[in-house]
Design a protein around this motif. Sequence first.
Motif, PDB file in Angstrom:
ATOM      1  N   ASP A  35       0.872  -1.175   0.000  1.00 25.61           N
ATOM      2  CA  ASP A  35       0.000   0.000   0.000  1.00 25.61           C
ATOM      3  C   ASP A  35       0.905   1.220   0.000  1.00 25.61           C
ATOM      4  O   ASP A  35       1.624   1.480   0.964  1.00 25.61           O
ATOM      5  N   LEU A  36       0.889   1.967  -1.115  1.00 24.81           N
ATOM      6  CA  LEU A  36       1.786   3.104  -1.263  1.00 24.81           C
ATOM      7  C   LEU A  36       1.022   4.416  -1.347  1.00 24.81           C
ATOM      8  O   LEU A  36      -0.098   4.470  -1.860  1.00 24.81           O
ATOM      9  N   ASP A  37       1.656   5.449  -0.826  1.00 26.60           N
ATOM     10  CA  ASP A  37       1.156   6.802  -1.034  1.00 26.60           C
ATOM     11  C   ASP A  37       1.110   7.095  -2.521  1.00 26.60           C
ATOM     12  O   ASP A  37       1.969   6.648  -3.287  1.00 26.60           O
ATOM     13  N   LEU A  38       0.122   7.857  -2.937  1.00 28.39           N
ATOM     14  CA  LEU A  38      -0.088   8.103  -4.359  1.00 28.39           C
ATOM     15  C   LEU A  38       1.145   8.695  -5.035  1.00 28.39           C
ATOM     16  O   LEU A  38       1.469   8.346  -6.178  1.00 28.39           O
ATOM     17  N   THR A  39       1.855   9.566  -4.339  1.00 21.98           N
ATOM     18  CA  THR A  39       3.025  10.206  -4.943  1.00 21.98           C
ATOM     19  C   THR A  39       4.186   9.236  -5.132  1.00 21.98           C
ATOM     20  O   THR A  39       5.117   9.520  -5.880  1.00 21.98           O
ATOM     21  N   GLY A 162      -2.334  -2.948 -14.591  1.00 21.55           N
ATOM     22  CA  GLY A 162      -1.981  -1.767 -15.367  1.00 21.55           C
ATOM     23  C   GLY A 162      -0.964  -0.899 -14.650  1.00 21.55           C
ATOM     24  O   GLY A 162      -0.848  -0.920 -13.419  1.00 21.55           O
ATOM     25  N   ASP A 163      -0.212  -0.132 -15.424  1.00 20.61           N
ATOM     26  CA  ASP A 163       0.789   0.767 -14.857  1.00 20.61           C
ATOM     27  C   ASP A 163       0.130   1.966 -14.195  1.00 20.61           C
ATOM     28  O   ASP A 163      -0.911   2.455 -14.651  1.00 20.61           O
ATOM     29  N   VAL A 164       0.767   2.472 -13.149  1.00 22.39           N
ATOM     30  CA  VAL A 164       0.366   3.748 -12.563  1.00 22.39           C
ATOM     31  C   VAL A 164       1.108   4.838 -13.332  1.00 22.39           C
ATOM     32  O   VAL A 164       2.307   5.049 -13.144  1.00 22.39           O
ATOM     33  N   SER A 165       0.390   5.501 -14.219  1.00 23.69           N
ATOM     34  CA  SER A 165       0.964   6.543 -15.066  1.00 23.69           C
ATOM     35  C   SER A 165       0.697   7.909 -14.444  1.00 23.69           C
ATOM     36  O   SER A 165      -0.141   8.033 -13.531  1.00 23.69           O
ATOM     37  N   PRO A 166       1.382   8.966 -14.914  1.00 26.24           N
ATOM     38  CA  PRO A 166       1.075  10.300 -14.399  1.00 26.24           C
ATOM     39  C   PRO A 166      -0.397  10.676 -14.574  1.00 26.24           C
ATOM     40  O   PRO A 166      -0.991  11.302 -13.684  1.00 26.24           O
ATOM     41  N   ALA A 167      -0.998  10.306 -15.719  1.00 27.12           N
ATOM     42  CA  ALA A 167      -2.404  10.620 -15.942  1.00 27.12           C
ATOM     43  C   ALA A 167      -3.294   9.884 -14.948  1.00 27.12           C
ATOM     44  O   ALA A 167      -4.285  10.435 -14.450  1.00 27.12           O
ATOM     45  N   LEU A 168      -2.958   8.615 -14.653  1.00 24.00           N
ATOM     46  CA  LEU A 168      -3.759   7.867 -13.687  1.00 24.00           C
ATOM     47  C   LEU A 168      -3.597   8.454 -12.288  1.00 24.00           C
ATOM     48  O   LEU A 168      -4.567   8.499 -11.519  1.00 24.00           O
ATOM     49  N   VAL A 169      -2.408   8.913 -11.944  1.00 22.72           N
ATOM     50  CA  VAL A 169      -2.215   9.588 -10.658  1.00 22.72           C
ATOM     51  C   VAL A 169      -3.165  10.775 -10.548  1.00 22.72           C
ATOM     52  O   VAL A 169      -3.785  11.009  -9.497  1.00 22.72           O
ATOM     53  N   ALA A 170      -3.299  11.532 -11.639  1.00 19.00           N
ATOM     54  CA  ALA A 170      -4.214  12.676 -11.632  1.00 19.00           C
ATOM     55  C   ALA A 170      -5.660  12.230 -11.412  1.00 19.00           C
ATOM     56  O   ALA A 170      -6.405  12.831 -10.641  1.00 19.00           O
ATOM     57  N   VAL A 171      -6.061  11.151 -12.083  1.00 25.79           N
ATOM     58  CA  VAL A 171      -7.431  10.639 -11.932  1.00 25.79           C
ATOM     59  C   VAL A 171      -7.682  10.188 -10.498  1.00 25.79           C
ATOM     60  O   VAL A 171      -8.718  10.501  -9.891  1.00 25.79           O
ATOM     61  N   LEU A 172      -6.734   9.445  -9.946  1.00 29.06           N
ATOM     62  CA  LEU A 172      -6.912   8.941  -8.585  1.00 29.06           C
ATOM     63  C   LEU A 172      -6.995  10.090  -7.579  1.00 29.06           C
ATOM     64  O   LEU A 172      -7.842  10.088  -6.680  1.00 29.06           O
ATOM     65  N   GLY A 176     -10.332  11.506  -5.000  1.00 31.58           N
ATOM     66  CA  GLY A 176     -10.204  11.405  -3.553  1.00 31.58           C
ATOM     67  C   GLY A 176      -9.387  10.242  -3.047  1.00 31.58           C
ATOM     68  O   GLY A 176      -9.476   9.883  -1.871  1.00 31.58           O
ATOM     69  N   ILE A 177      -8.562   9.631  -3.917  1.00 32.28           N
ATOM     70  CA  ILE A 177      -7.749   8.489  -3.515  1.00 32.28           C
ATOM     71  C   ILE A 177      -6.337   8.956  -3.182  1.00 32.28           C
ATOM     72  O   ILE A 177      -5.689   9.616  -3.987  1.00 32.28           O
ATOM     73  N   GLY A 178      -5.850   8.615  -1.978  1.00 35.24           N
ATOM     74  CA  GLY A 178      -4.512   9.012  -1.554  1.00 35.24           C
ATOM     75  C   GLY A 178      -3.523   7.877  -1.479  1.00 35.24           C
ATOM     76  O   GLY A 178      -2.314   8.109  -1.412  1.00 35.24           O
ATOM     77  N   HIS A 179      -4.027   6.630  -1.488  1.00 35.11           N
ATOM     78  CA  HIS A 179      -3.165   5.445  -1.436  1.00 35.11           C
ATOM     79  C   HIS A 179      -3.678   4.408  -2.430  1.00 35.11           C
ATOM     80  O   HIS A 179      -4.886   4.317  -2.668  1.00 35.11           O
ATOM     81  N   VAL A 180      -2.782   3.621  -2.991  1.00 35.20           N
ATOM     82  CA  VAL A 180      -3.168   2.523  -3.871  1.00 35.20           C
ATOM     83  C   VAL A 180      -2.339   1.293  -3.529  1.00 35.20           C
ATOM     84  O   VAL A 180      -1.214   1.399  -3.025  1.00 35.20           O
ATOM     85  N   VAL A 181      -2.896   0.135  -3.823  1.00 37.06           N
ATOM     86  CA  VAL A 181      -2.201  -1.131  -3.588  1.00 37.06           C
ATOM     87  C   VAL A 181      -1.523  -1.543  -4.893  1.00 37.06           C
ATOM     88  O   VAL A 181      -2.195  -1.738  -5.913  1.00 37.06           O
ATOM     89  N   VAL A 182      -0.212  -1.647  -4.864  1.00 39.30           N
ATOM     90  CA  VAL A 182       0.567  -1.923  -6.069  1.00 39.30           C
ATOM     91  C   VAL A 182       1.543  -3.073  -5.809  1.00 39.30           C
ATOM     92  O   VAL A 182       1.811  -3.450  -4.667  1.00 39.30           O
TER      93      VAL A 182
END
Length: 420
Positions: A35-39, A162-172, A176-182
Amino acid sequence: MTYTAEPEATPGELTPLADYLGSVLRRLGALPPLDLDLTQAYGNVLAEDVYAPHDYPAFDHAAIDGYAVRWEDLSCGARTRLNVVGDIGAASWRPVRLHPGACFSIAAGAALPVGADVVVPSDWTDRGMASVEIYQSPKRGYGLRRAGDEFPAGSLLARAGGDVSPALVAVLAATGIGHVVVRPSPRVVIIATGDELVDVGRVSQPGQVVDVSSHALTSAAVEAGALAYRVGICDDDPEALRGLLEDQVLRSDLIVTTGGTGNGPGDMVRRILSRRDGGRGAVNFTEVAVYPGAVLGFGTVGAEEVPVVCLPGDPGMAMVGFEVLVRPAIQLLAGAEPVFRPSVRGHLLETVSSPSGLREFRPAQVAERRGGGYTVQPLSGGPYTLAGLAEANGLLVLGERVTAAAAGSTVDVLLLHRRR
Protein backbone atom coordinates in the motif's frame (compact mmCIF):
# COMPACT_ATOMS: atom_id res chain seq x y z
CA MET A 1 34.71 -14.86 -25.41
CA THR A 2 34.35 -16.16 -28.94
CA TYR A 3 31.11 -15.94 -30.88
CA THR A 4 30.04 -18.48 -33.46
CA ALA A 5 28.25 -16.79 -36.32
CA GLU A 6 26.36 -19.90 -37.39
CA PRO A 7 25.84 -22.18 -34.37
CA GLU A 8 24.98 -25.72 -35.24
CA ALA A 9 21.69 -27.07 -33.91
CA THR A 10 21.57 -30.81 -33.45
CA PRO A 11 18.02 -32.17 -33.31
CA GLY A 12 17.15 -33.43 -29.86
CA GLU A 13 19.87 -31.41 -28.07
CA LEU A 14 18.29 -27.96 -28.11
CA THR A 15 15.21 -26.99 -26.12
CA PRO A 16 12.53 -25.09 -28.06
CA LEU A 17 12.21 -21.53 -26.82
CA ALA A 18 8.47 -21.79 -26.11
CA ASP A 19 8.99 -24.89 -23.93
CA TYR A 20 11.87 -23.28 -22.09
CA LEU A 21 10.02 -20.03 -21.40
CA GLY A 22 6.97 -21.92 -20.18
CA SER A 23 9.01 -23.99 -17.73
CA VAL A 24 10.81 -20.92 -16.37
CA LEU A 25 7.95 -18.45 -16.10
CA ARG A 26 5.72 -20.98 -14.37
CA ARG A 27 8.17 -20.89 -11.46
CA LEU A 28 7.78 -17.14 -10.96
CA GLY A 29 4.97 -15.16 -9.38
CA ALA A 30 4.15 -11.53 -8.69
CA LEU A 31 5.77 -9.93 -5.66
CA PRO A 32 3.57 -9.35 -2.56
CA PRO A 33 1.52 -6.13 -2.85
CA LEU A 34 2.25 -2.90 -1.01
CA ASP A 35 0.00 0.00 0.00
CA LEU A 36 1.79 3.10 -1.26
CA ASP A 37 1.16 6.80 -1.03
CA LEU A 38 -0.09 8.10 -4.36
CA THR A 39 3.02 10.21 -4.94
CA GLN A 40 5.22 7.10 -4.59
CA ALA A 41 3.10 4.79 -6.75
CA TYR A 42 4.11 6.08 -10.18
CA GLY A 43 5.74 3.40 -12.33
CA ASN A 44 4.39 0.50 -10.28
CA VAL A 45 1.73 -1.98 -11.34
CA LEU A 46 -1.68 -2.02 -9.69
CA ALA A 47 -2.33 -5.12 -7.59
CA GLU A 48 -6.11 -4.69 -7.56
CA ASP A 49 -8.88 -2.91 -9.42
CA VAL A 50 -9.46 0.70 -8.38
CA TYR A 51 -12.95 2.22 -8.17
CA ALA A 52 -13.96 5.86 -7.72
CA PRO A 53 -14.98 6.49 -4.10
CA HIS A 54 -16.57 9.82 -5.05
CA ASP A 55 -17.96 11.62 -8.07
CA TYR A 56 -15.59 13.52 -10.33
CA PRO A 57 -16.24 16.37 -10.69
CA ALA A 58 -17.34 16.38 -7.07
CA PHE A 59 -19.91 19.17 -7.60
CA ASP A 60 -21.50 21.21 -10.37
CA HIS A 61 -19.10 23.99 -11.30
CA ALA A 62 -18.20 26.53 -13.95
CA ALA A 63 -15.70 25.32 -16.54
CA ILE A 64 -14.89 28.85 -17.72
CA ASP A 65 -14.84 32.42 -16.44
CA GLY A 66 -18.11 34.22 -17.20
CA TYR A 67 -21.65 34.67 -15.93
CA ALA A 68 -23.82 31.94 -14.46
CA VAL A 69 -27.37 32.37 -15.77
CA ARG A 70 -30.63 30.55 -16.31
CA TRP A 71 -30.95 29.52 -19.93
CA GLU A 72 -34.63 30.57 -19.88
CA ASP A 73 -33.53 34.18 -19.24
CA LEU A 74 -31.56 34.40 -22.48
CA SER A 75 -33.22 35.86 -25.54
CA CYS A 76 -32.70 33.68 -28.58
CA GLY A 77 -30.98 35.67 -31.35
CA ALA A 78 -31.15 38.97 -29.41
CA ARG A 79 -29.15 40.75 -26.77
CA THR A 80 -30.08 40.18 -23.15
CA ARG A 81 -29.43 42.38 -20.10
CA LEU A 82 -29.37 40.78 -16.66
CA ASN A 83 -28.67 42.08 -13.15
CA VAL A 84 -25.38 40.89 -11.63
CA VAL A 85 -26.28 39.99 -8.03
CA GLY A 86 -22.85 38.81 -6.86
CA ASP A 87 -19.47 37.31 -7.57
CA ILE A 88 -18.59 33.65 -7.03
CA GLY A 89 -14.90 32.74 -6.78
CA ALA A 90 -13.31 29.30 -6.86
CA ALA A 91 -12.90 29.41 -3.06
CA SER A 92 -16.56 30.39 -2.42
CA TRP A 93 -18.32 27.71 -0.39
CA ARG A 94 -21.68 29.17 0.64
CA PRO A 95 -24.56 27.85 -1.52
CA VAL A 96 -26.49 30.54 -3.40
CA ARG A 97 -29.62 30.44 -5.53
CA LEU A 98 -30.17 32.16 -8.86
CA HIS A 99 -33.49 33.95 -9.40
CA PRO A 100 -35.13 34.86 -12.73
CA GLY A 101 -33.63 37.90 -14.45
CA ALA A 102 -30.41 37.75 -12.44
CA CYS A 103 -26.95 36.27 -12.84
CA PHE A 104 -23.69 35.80 -10.98
CA SER A 105 -20.20 36.67 -12.17
CA ILE A 106 -18.36 33.36 -11.75
CA ALA A 107 -14.80 32.06 -11.95
CA ALA A 108 -13.73 28.79 -13.53
CA GLY A 109 -13.90 26.03 -10.93
CA ALA A 110 -16.45 27.81 -8.74
CA ALA A 111 -19.58 25.98 -7.60
CA LEU A 112 -22.65 26.80 -9.68
CA PRO A 113 -25.48 28.64 -8.01
CA VAL A 114 -28.69 26.62 -7.67
CA GLY A 115 -30.84 27.16 -10.74
CA ALA A 116 -28.01 28.05 -13.16
CA ASP A 117 -27.73 25.82 -16.21
CA VAL A 118 -25.38 27.78 -18.48
CA VAL A 119 -22.23 29.89 -18.14
CA VAL A 120 -21.87 32.71 -20.65
CA PRO A 121 -18.21 33.44 -21.51
CA SER A 122 -17.04 36.90 -20.51
CA ASP A 123 -16.00 37.58 -24.12
CA TRP A 124 -19.66 37.28 -25.17
CA THR A 125 -20.67 40.14 -22.88
CA ASP A 126 -19.87 43.77 -22.09
CA ARG A 127 -18.27 42.53 -18.81
CA GLY A 128 -20.68 44.60 -16.73
CA MET A 129 -20.44 44.64 -12.93
CA ALA A 130 -23.89 45.79 -11.72
CA SER A 131 -25.62 44.56 -14.86
CA VAL A 132 -24.33 42.78 -17.90
CA GLU A 133 -25.37 42.80 -21.54
CA ILE A 134 -25.06 39.41 -23.23
CA TYR A 135 -24.34 39.60 -26.96
CA GLN A 136 -24.53 35.89 -27.79
CA SER A 137 -26.61 33.12 -26.26
CA PRO A 138 -24.91 29.72 -25.77
CA LYS A 139 -26.71 26.40 -25.68
CA ARG A 140 -28.09 25.04 -22.41
CA GLY A 141 -25.29 23.38 -20.41
CA TYR A 142 -22.52 25.39 -22.06
CA GLY A 143 -19.52 26.34 -19.89
CA LEU A 144 -20.24 24.07 -16.95
CA ARG A 145 -19.53 20.56 -15.67
CA ARG A 146 -21.95 18.46 -13.66
CA ALA A 147 -21.01 16.28 -10.69
CA GLY A 148 -19.94 12.81 -11.82
CA ASP A 149 -19.81 13.76 -15.51
CA GLU A 150 -16.39 12.13 -15.94
CA PHE A 151 -16.27 9.48 -13.20
CA PRO A 152 -19.41 8.69 -11.22
CA ALA A 153 -18.85 7.24 -7.76
CA GLY A 154 -18.28 3.49 -8.00
CA SER A 155 -17.01 3.53 -11.58
CA LEU A 156 -13.91 1.51 -12.50
CA LEU A 157 -10.86 3.77 -12.75
CA ALA A 158 -8.13 1.21 -13.48
CA ARG A 159 -7.70 -2.54 -13.60
CA ALA A 160 -5.15 -4.66 -11.77
CA GLY A 161 -2.06 -5.25 -13.89
CA GLY A 162 -1.98 -1.77 -15.37
CA ASP A 163 0.79 0.77 -14.86
CA VAL A 164 0.37 3.75 -12.56
CA SER A 165 0.96 6.54 -15.07
CA PRO A 166 1.07 10.30 -14.40
CA ALA A 167 -2.40 10.62 -15.94
CA LEU A 168 -3.76 7.87 -13.69
CA VAL A 169 -2.22 9.59 -10.66
CA ALA A 170 -4.21 12.68 -11.63
CA VAL A 171 -7.43 10.64 -11.93
CA LEU A 172 -6.91 8.94 -8.59
CA ALA A 173 -6.15 12.22 -6.83
CA ALA A 174 -9.18 13.89 -8.40
CA THR A 175 -11.53 11.21 -7.12
CA GLY A 176 -10.20 11.40 -3.55
CA ILE A 177 -7.75 8.49 -3.52
CA GLY A 178 -4.51 9.01 -1.55
CA HIS A 179 -3.17 5.44 -1.44
CA VAL A 180 -3.17 2.52 -3.87
CA VAL A 181 -2.20 -1.13 -3.59
CA VAL A 182 0.57 -1.92 -6.07
CA ARG A 183 3.19 -4.53 -6.81
CA PRO A 184 6.64 -3.19 -5.91
CA SER A 185 9.15 -2.68 -8.69
CA PRO A 186 11.41 -5.76 -8.71
CA ARG A 187 14.91 -5.24 -7.34
CA VAL A 188 17.27 -6.65 -9.96
CA VAL A 189 20.99 -7.13 -9.30
CA ILE A 190 23.34 -7.39 -12.30
CA ILE A 191 26.67 -9.21 -11.89
CA ALA A 192 29.37 -9.47 -14.57
CA THR A 193 31.82 -12.36 -14.26
CA GLY A 194 35.17 -13.09 -15.84
CA ASP A 195 38.89 -12.65 -15.12
CA GLU A 196 39.26 -10.93 -18.46
CA LEU A 197 36.77 -8.14 -17.73
CA VAL A 198 37.74 -4.52 -17.10
CA ASP A 199 35.40 -1.61 -16.48
CA VAL A 200 34.33 0.94 -19.07
CA GLY A 201 36.46 3.92 -19.99
CA ARG A 202 39.15 1.97 -21.81
CA VAL A 203 39.52 -0.08 -24.98
CA SER A 204 39.62 -3.88 -25.07
CA GLN A 205 43.01 -5.43 -25.77
CA PRO A 206 44.42 -8.97 -25.70
CA GLY A 207 43.69 -10.47 -22.30
CA GLN A 208 41.25 -7.69 -21.36
CA VAL A 209 37.64 -7.23 -22.43
CA VAL A 210 35.56 -4.20 -21.47
CA ASP A 211 32.50 -5.12 -19.45
CA VAL A 212 29.76 -4.04 -21.83
CA SER A 213 27.00 -6.46 -20.88
CA SER A 214 26.37 -5.51 -17.24
CA HIS A 215 26.04 -1.82 -18.09
CA ALA A 216 23.64 -2.55 -20.94
CA LEU A 217 21.60 -5.04 -18.91
CA THR A 218 21.25 -2.62 -16.00
CA SER A 219 19.81 -0.02 -18.36
CA ALA A 220 17.52 -2.63 -19.92
CA ALA A 221 16.24 -3.66 -16.49
CA VAL A 222 15.44 -0.05 -15.59
CA GLU A 223 13.64 0.37 -18.92
CA ALA A 224 11.60 -2.73 -18.06
CA GLY A 225 10.44 -1.13 -14.80
CA ALA A 226 12.89 -2.64 -12.32
CA LEU A 227 15.04 -1.06 -9.64
CA ALA A 228 18.35 -2.22 -11.07
CA TYR A 229 21.73 -2.35 -9.33
CA ARG A 230 25.00 -3.11 -11.09
CA VAL A 231 27.41 -4.51 -8.50
CA GLY A 232 30.44 -4.60 -10.77
CA ILE A 233 32.78 -7.33 -11.95
CA CYS A 234 33.39 -10.63 -10.18
CA ASP A 235 36.52 -12.61 -11.06
CA ASP A 236 36.35 -16.33 -11.88
CA ASP A 237 36.88 -17.16 -8.21
CA PRO A 238 34.44 -19.68 -6.68
CA GLU A 239 34.60 -18.22 -3.18
CA ALA A 240 34.26 -14.65 -4.43
CA LEU A 241 31.22 -15.59 -6.50
CA ARG A 242 29.58 -17.46 -3.61
CA GLY A 243 30.24 -14.57 -1.25
CA LEU A 244 28.89 -11.99 -3.69
CA LEU A 245 25.70 -13.97 -4.22
CA GLU A 246 25.20 -14.36 -0.48
CA ASP A 247 25.58 -10.61 -0.06
CA GLN A 248 23.02 -9.85 -2.78
CA VAL A 249 20.17 -12.27 -2.06
CA LEU A 250 18.76 -10.09 0.73
CA ARG A 251 18.59 -6.98 -1.47
CA SER A 252 17.24 -8.56 -4.65
CA ASP A 253 14.12 -10.11 -6.12
CA LEU A 254 16.06 -11.31 -9.18
CA ILE A 255 19.78 -11.76 -9.84
CA VAL A 256 21.15 -11.64 -13.38
CA THR A 257 24.67 -12.81 -14.15
CA THR A 258 26.48 -12.41 -17.43
CA GLY A 259 29.34 -14.60 -18.59
CA GLY A 260 30.58 -18.04 -17.56
CA THR A 261 27.64 -20.08 -18.90
CA GLY A 262 29.72 -22.33 -21.18
CA ASN A 263 31.80 -25.41 -20.44
CA GLY A 264 35.24 -23.82 -20.76
CA PRO A 265 37.91 -23.94 -18.04
CA GLY A 266 37.11 -20.39 -16.90
CA ASP A 267 33.31 -20.68 -16.93
CA MET A 268 32.95 -20.54 -13.15
CA VAL A 269 29.30 -19.45 -13.05
CA ARG A 270 28.03 -22.69 -14.55
CA ARG A 271 30.38 -24.79 -12.47
CA ILE A 272 29.39 -23.18 -9.16
CA LEU A 273 25.67 -22.49 -9.61
CA SER A 274 24.78 -25.85 -11.13
CA ARG A 275 25.68 -27.51 -7.81
CA ARG A 276 23.08 -27.79 -5.09
CA ASP A 277 24.17 -26.02 -1.94
CA GLY A 278 22.79 -28.01 0.97
CA GLY A 279 19.56 -28.74 -0.90
CA ARG A 280 18.78 -25.03 -1.26
CA GLY A 281 18.33 -25.04 -4.99
CA ALA A 282 20.50 -24.90 -8.05
CA VAL A 283 20.64 -23.33 -11.49
CA ASN A 284 19.86 -25.43 -14.56
CA PHE A 285 21.80 -24.53 -17.69
CA THR A 286 19.94 -25.24 -20.92
CA GLU A 287 20.91 -25.03 -24.57
CA VAL A 288 17.94 -23.15 -26.00
CA ALA A 289 17.09 -23.09 -29.70
CA VAL A 290 17.49 -19.32 -30.03
CA TYR A 291 19.81 -17.24 -32.22
CA PRO A 292 21.88 -15.31 -31.40
CA GLY A 293 22.20 -17.17 -28.15
CA ALA A 294 23.85 -19.95 -26.34
CA VAL A 295 23.31 -21.57 -22.97
CA LEU A 296 20.82 -19.88 -20.62
CA GLY A 297 20.68 -20.59 -16.90
CA PHE A 298 17.75 -20.35 -14.52
CA GLY A 299 17.20 -21.42 -10.93
CA THR A 300 17.41 -20.09 -7.39
CA VAL A 301 20.20 -19.19 -4.98
CA GLY A 302 20.40 -18.90 -1.22
CA ALA A 303 18.06 -19.99 1.53
CA GLU A 304 15.62 -17.31 0.34
CA GLU A 305 15.57 -19.04 -3.07
CA VAL A 306 15.98 -15.81 -5.00
CA PRO A 307 15.54 -16.41 -8.76
CA VAL A 308 18.70 -16.11 -10.82
CA VAL A 309 19.10 -15.87 -14.60
CA CYS A 310 22.49 -16.54 -16.17
CA LEU A 311 23.16 -14.95 -19.56
CA PRO A 312 26.13 -15.29 -21.93
CA GLY A 313 28.91 -12.73 -21.69
CA ASP A 314 28.76 -11.61 -25.33
CA PRO A 315 26.85 -8.29 -25.30
CA GLY A 316 24.65 -9.10 -28.30
CA MET A 317 23.78 -12.53 -26.93
CA ALA A 318 23.16 -11.06 -23.49
CA MET A 319 20.79 -8.39 -24.82
CA VAL A 320 18.78 -10.90 -26.83
CA GLY A 321 18.74 -13.22 -23.81
CA PHE A 322 17.42 -10.34 -21.73
CA GLU A 323 14.56 -9.75 -24.16
CA VAL A 324 13.79 -13.46 -24.39
CA LEU A 325 13.93 -14.35 -20.70
CA VAL A 326 14.81 -11.59 -18.23
CA ARG A 327 12.34 -8.97 -19.36
CA PRO A 328 9.33 -11.33 -19.15
CA ALA A 329 10.56 -12.42 -15.70
CA ILE A 330 10.68 -8.79 -14.52
CA GLN A 331 7.17 -8.19 -15.84
CA LEU A 332 5.90 -11.28 -14.04
CA LEU A 333 7.49 -10.26 -10.74
CA ALA A 334 6.02 -6.78 -11.14
CA GLY A 335 2.53 -8.18 -11.80
CA ALA A 336 2.41 -6.48 -15.20
CA GLU A 337 0.14 -7.68 -17.99
CA PRO A 338 1.03 -8.72 -20.62
CA VAL A 339 4.55 -9.94 -19.84
CA PHE A 340 5.74 -10.00 -23.45
CA ARG A 341 6.49 -7.15 -25.81
CA PRO A 342 3.68 -6.16 -28.20
CA SER A 343 4.13 -7.47 -31.73
CA VAL A 344 2.95 -6.61 -35.24
CA ARG A 345 3.13 -8.29 -38.63
CA GLY A 346 4.90 -6.39 -41.36
CA HIS A 347 6.18 -6.67 -44.92
CA LEU A 348 9.86 -7.54 -45.15
CA LEU A 349 11.87 -5.12 -47.28
CA GLU A 350 14.91 -7.35 -47.78
CA THR A 351 15.49 -11.09 -48.13
CA VAL A 352 17.16 -12.65 -45.08
CA SER A 353 18.51 -16.10 -44.23
CA SER A 354 18.28 -17.75 -40.85
CA PRO A 355 19.98 -20.78 -39.23
CA SER A 356 17.88 -23.94 -39.34
CA GLY A 357 16.44 -25.23 -36.08
CA LEU A 358 16.85 -21.93 -34.22
CA ARG A 359 14.37 -19.13 -33.49
CA GLU A 360 16.19 -16.01 -34.61
CA PHE A 361 15.70 -12.54 -33.14
CA ARG A 362 17.16 -10.02 -35.56
CA PRO A 363 17.23 -6.23 -35.00
CA ALA A 364 14.96 -4.34 -37.38
CA GLN A 365 13.50 -0.95 -38.17
CA VAL A 366 9.70 -0.98 -38.19
CA ALA A 367 7.75 1.78 -39.92
CA GLU A 368 4.04 2.36 -40.51
CA ARG A 369 2.99 2.36 -44.13
CA ARG A 370 0.79 5.03 -45.61
CA GLY A 371 -2.61 3.42 -45.90
CA GLY A 372 -2.00 0.97 -43.07
CA GLY A 373 0.31 -1.86 -42.11
CA TYR A 374 4.03 -1.94 -41.41
CA THR A 375 7.32 -2.37 -43.23
CA VAL A 376 10.27 -4.20 -41.68
CA GLN A 377 13.87 -3.39 -42.58
CA PRO A 378 16.27 -6.01 -41.16
CA LEU A 379 19.46 -4.71 -39.56
CA SER A 380 22.77 -6.33 -38.61
CA GLY A 381 22.26 -9.67 -36.88
CA GLY A 382 24.28 -12.71 -35.92
CA PRO A 383 27.77 -11.70 -34.78
CA TYR A 384 26.91 -8.04 -35.44
CA THR A 385 23.73 -7.99 -33.36
CA LEU A 386 24.99 -5.26 -31.04
CA ALA A 387 25.38 -2.83 -33.95
CA GLY A 388 21.88 -3.61 -35.16
CA LEU A 389 20.31 -3.24 -31.71
CA ALA A 390 21.64 0.30 -31.41
CA GLU A 391 19.47 1.34 -34.39
CA ALA A 392 16.52 -1.01 -33.92
CA ASN A 393 12.99 -0.25 -32.79
CA GLY A 394 11.92 -3.86 -33.23
CA LEU A 395 13.10 -7.47 -33.25
CA LEU A 396 12.30 -9.51 -36.35
CA VAL A 397 11.33 -13.05 -35.29
CA LEU A 398 12.12 -15.97 -37.62
CA GLY A 399 10.89 -19.40 -36.53
CA GLU A 400 12.91 -22.58 -36.13
CA ARG A 401 11.79 -23.92 -39.52
CA VAL A 402 12.56 -20.72 -41.42
CA THR A 403 15.86 -20.78 -43.28
CA ALA A 404 15.05 -17.84 -45.55
CA ALA A 405 12.42 -15.10 -45.68
CA ALA A 406 11.94 -13.38 -49.02
CA ALA A 407 11.48 -9.65 -49.51
CA GLY A 408 7.76 -8.90 -49.55
CA SER A 409 6.84 -11.73 -47.20
CA THR A 410 4.98 -11.08 -43.96
CA VAL A 411 6.96 -11.50 -40.74
CA ASP A 412 6.43 -11.06 -37.00
CA VAL A 413 8.20 -8.23 -35.18
CA LEU A 414 8.44 -7.45 -31.47
CA LEU A 415 8.18 -3.71 -30.85
CA LEU A 416 10.93 -2.29 -28.65
CA HIS A 417 9.02 0.44 -26.87
CA ARG A 418 10.97 2.51 -24.38
CA ARG A 419 8.61 1.68 -21.50
CA ARG A 420 6.45 -1.28 -20.45
